[in-house]
Design an enzyme around this catalytic site. Structure first.
Site, short mmCIF file in Angstrom:
data_model
loop_
_atom_site.label_atom_id
_atom_site.label_comp_id
_atom_site.label_asym_id
_atom_site.label_seq_id
_atom_site.Cartn_x
_atom_site.Cartn_y
_atom_site.Cartn_z
N TYR A 146 0.85 -1.20 0.00
CA TYR A 146 0.00 0.00 0.00
C TYR A 146 0.89 1.25 0.00
CZ TYR A 146 -3.62 3.30 1.56
OH TYR A 146 -4.48 4.37 1.65
N LYS A 150 1.21 4.07 -2.96
CA LYS A 150 0.87 5.49 -2.77
C LYS A 150 2.07 6.39 -3.06
CE LYS A 150 -3.44 4.85 -1.72
NZ LYS A 150 -4.48 5.24 -2.67
N1 LIG Z 1 -9.55 5.86 4.74
C1 LIG Z 1 -8.34 6.33 4.99
O1 LIG Z 1 -7.93 6.48 6.12
C2 LIG Z 1 -7.43 6.72 3.84
C3 LIG Z 1 -6.24 7.39 4.14
C4 LIG Z 1 -5.40 7.75 3.10
C5 LIG Z 1 -5.74 7.44 1.79
N2 LIG Z 1 -6.90 6.78 1.54
C6 LIG Z 1 -7.20 6.48 0.15
O2 LIG Z 1 -8.42 7.11 -0.20
C7 LIG Z 1 -9.06 6.37 -1.22
C8 LIG Z 1 -10.48 6.10 -0.82
O3 LIG Z 1 -10.46 5.39 0.38
P1 LIG Z 1 -11.74 5.14 1.29
O4 LIG Z 1 -11.25 5.10 2.67
O5 LIG Z 1 -12.83 6.06 0.91
O6 LIG Z 1 -12.05 3.61 0.86
P2 LIG Z 1 -13.43 2.80 0.67
O7 LIG Z 1 -13.08 1.36 0.78
O8 LIG Z 1 -14.48 3.36 1.56
O9 LIG Z 1 -13.78 3.13 -0.84
C9 LIG Z 1 -12.94 2.70 -1.89
C10 LIG Z 1 -13.80 2.31 -3.06
O10 LIG Z 1 -12.95 1.94 -4.15
C11 LIG Z 1 -13.58 0.86 -4.83
N3 LIG Z 1 -12.59 0.08 -5.57
C12 LIG Z 1 -11.58 -0.65 -5.06
N4 LIG Z 1 -10.92 -1.28 -6.05
C13 LIG Z 1 -11.52 -0.92 -7.22
C14 LIG Z 1 -11.32 -1.27 -8.57
N5 LIG Z 1 -10.36 -2.13 -8.95
N6 LIG Z 1 -12.14 -0.74 -9.49
C15 LIG Z 1 -13.13 0.10 -9.15
N7 LIG Z 1 -13.38 0.46 -7.87
C16 LIG Z 1 -12.59 -0.06 -6.92
C17 LIG Z 1 -14.22 0.04 -3.72
O11 LIG Z 1 -15.25 -0.81 -4.22
C18 LIG Z 1 -14.72 1.11 -2.77
O12 LIG Z 1 -16.06 1.45 -2.99
C19 LIG Z 1 -8.22 5.11 -1.44
O13 LIG Z 1 -7.34 5.32 -2.53
C20 LIG Z 1 -7.43 5.02 -0.14
O14 LIG Z 1 -6.24 4.31 -0.32
C21 LIG Z 1 -7.76 6.43 2.54
#
Ligand SMILES: NC(=O)c1ccc[n+]([C@@H]2O[C@H](COP(=O)([O-])OP(=O)(O)OC[C@H]3O[C@@H](n4cnc5c(N)ncnc54)[C@H](O)[C@@H]3O)[C@@H](O)[C@H]2O)c1
Length: 247
Positions: A146, A150
């Site tokens: 991960y 990133k």
């Molecule tokens: N939640 C956190 O703390 C956090 C922190 C830093 C970065 N992020 C990043 O933010 C972004 C969103 O995260 P989130 O927490 O809202 O996650 P989440 O799991 O709530 O939502 C992510 C969505 O992406 C979709 N997805 C995953 N793989 C896919 C694919 N191959 N094709 C199409 N859709 C796909 C999933 O179905 C899901 O609905 C991600 O890139 C995550 O790495 C999250």
């Protein structure tokens, strides 16, 4: 209000978390939202189901978005995964490594490769790629693939920002700190000690809300950030400014 009036925004990962909150905010600001997710959903004016690790599926989703609205102005490449079998470098298996690279890094490559030409055709636009605070600092809770993915998103965004700067397409990375979304809560519910290890590093003493990240995405998508490209925006409750060591 109306900071994205009549702009066409393609947002990935809209079925939950940051993507969903951003789709709602962009729509409230006047955008036509094309919502994309692997899961079935009904988010946006044009909800599409697609696996972003599949190049043909990515080509097709932009074709459909362009066919429906005649232009594309904003790409928010936000979908990502954070599975529990991606852990310390010592225990992570090659298949977990590759699954995360494909979902988090290759998908962003495909979305930029096939989405940016539409922004160029429209005479400009904004690309926002979701990275993470772990792209710029070592986290106490290792998820090795991960973090590497990133870091790749951040570096790739910077380079594309430079490449397209004179052609009106801005590219920035958005780096959230830990946000209270299903992705993170699921991971931490299984391991409260791991959650505490992360929370202790957040000067604000809480996880962020998806709406707080959506507002940063709105800034990057709109003309409010018109002099910003090849850069990154950390929205992390102060993590990057804190001096801390693992407990
Ligand atoms: N939640 C956190 O703390 C956090 C922190 C830093 C970065 N992020 C990043 O933010 C972004 C969103 O995260 P989130 O927490 O809202 O996650 P989440 O799991 O709530 O939502 C992510 C969505 O992406 C979709 N997805 C995953 N793989 C896919 C694919 N191959 N094709 C199409 N859709 C796909 C999933 O179905 C899901 O609905 C991600 O890139 C995550 O790495 C999250």
């Amino acid at each position: 209000m109306n900071r994205l009036q009549d702009k066409v925004a393609v947002i990935t990962g809209v079925a939950s978390g940051i993507g969903l909150a951003t789709a709602e905010l962009f729509a409230a600001e006047g955008a036509h939202v094309v919502g994309v997710d692997l899961r079935e959903h009904a988010v946006g004016e044009l909800p599409l189901q697609a696996d972003l690790t599949d190049e043909q599926a990515v080509i097709e989703l932009y074709r459909r978005a362009h066919e429906q609205f005649g232009r594309i102005d904003v790409l928010f490449n936000n979908a990502g995964i954070s599975p529990t079998d991606d852990d310390s470098v010592l225990v992570t298996e090659a298949d977990a490594w590759q699954r995360v690279q494909d979902a988090n890094l290759k998908s962003v490559f495909f979305c930029c490769k096939h989405g940016i030409p539409y922004l160029l055709e429209a005479g400009g636009g904004s690309v926002i790629n979701t990275a993470s605070f772990v792209a710029v600092m070592g986290a106490a809770t290792s998820q090795i693939s991960y973090t590497a993915s990133k870091g790749g998103v951040l570096a790739m965004s910077r380079e594309m920002g430079v490449e397209f700067a004179k052609r009106g397409v801005r590219v920035n990375a958005l780096c959230p700190g830990p946000v209270a979304t299903p992705l993170l809560m699921e991971l931490f519910a299984k391991d409260p000690e791991r959650a505490n290890r992360r929370l202790v590093h957040v000067p604000m003493g809480r996880f962020g809300e998806a709406t707080e990240i959506a507002k940063a995405a709105l800034f990057l998508a709109s003309d409010d950030s018109s002099f910003m490209t090849a850069s990154s925006l950390l929205v992390d409750g102060g993590i990057n400014g804190a001096y801390t060591t693992p407990l």
